[in-house]
Scaffold this active site. Sequence first.
Site, PDB file in Angstrom:
ATOM      1  N   ASP A  12       0.819  -1.213   0.000  1.00  0.00           N
ATOM      2  CA  ASP A  12       0.000   0.000   0.000  1.00  0.00           C
ATOM      3  C   ASP A  12       0.854   1.265   0.000  1.00  0.00           C
ATOM      4  OD1 ASP A  12      -2.375  -1.391   0.025  1.00  0.00           O
ATOM      5  OD2 ASP A  12      -2.650  -1.263   2.194  1.00  0.00           O
ATOM      6  N   ARG A  30      -4.252  -3.882   7.784  1.00  0.00           N
ATOM      7  CA  ARG A  30      -5.221  -2.843   8.146  1.00  0.00           C
ATOM      8  C   ARG A  30      -6.469  -3.470   8.776  1.00  0.00           C
ATOM      9  NH1 ARG A  30      -6.818   0.081   3.089  1.00  0.00           N
ATOM     10  NH2 ARG A  30      -5.817  -1.634   1.978  1.00  0.00           N
TER      11      ARG A  30
END
Length: 232
Positions: free
Chosen positions: A53, A187
């Site tokens: 990411d 996450r």
Amino acid sequence: MTSEELQSGHIFLLDKPLDWTSFQAVNKLKYKLKREFPELPKKFKIGHAGTLDPRATGLLIVCTGKFTKRIPEIQDAPKEYWTEIKIGVQTESYDTEKPEILHVDYSHITEELIHETLAKFIGEIDQKPPVFSALKIDGKRAYDLARAGTEVEMKSRKTTIHYLNNIEINLPIVSFTVGCSKGTYIRSLAHDIGQELKVGAYLTQLRRTKIGDYSVENASSDFINDDFKISE
């Protein structure tokens, strides 16, 4: 290094900087290679073995030439991440992309409870990927749908957390090292830990440290510098 060696196959270990996409990192390396080795064919094969990411840093493996065939094998390898989360608050993206929401009093949370909670996540778990992820829903990226305000339903999937260690607690910040299987979203892990604690949590920092036997200790961030030469 020669253009022939690059086409025969080479593995680059990159230390991806913060706010770079994996695509940008690969393109930067490709640009440098094409500049230093102009004899490389137009359709020179190059690709990364596992997206990282933009808000994460660390190990990004890039394969060239015939070694691009090894990408699926590398992607299947277990991963390791250094992780930092903040409890008592959440974000829509489960990381720092979106602003903080849902602040909750966490003064009753003890170090013992945090250790007990983290231990619950070791082993095979059900996990929903974040809405703000690159997964495709009906042919469209989930994050594009989410950013457009479309309600997105993410399906749970099985993933495995091999270990959670090097735990450091300085509330509201908790950091630890995660060893996990392919397809794990850290996450989502951060979010789920917050839900288990009943005070919320989100990911504040993430650094990929290992993919299989490859380590970020052997990776380089010099590729981002315009004056750096691959051939040196």
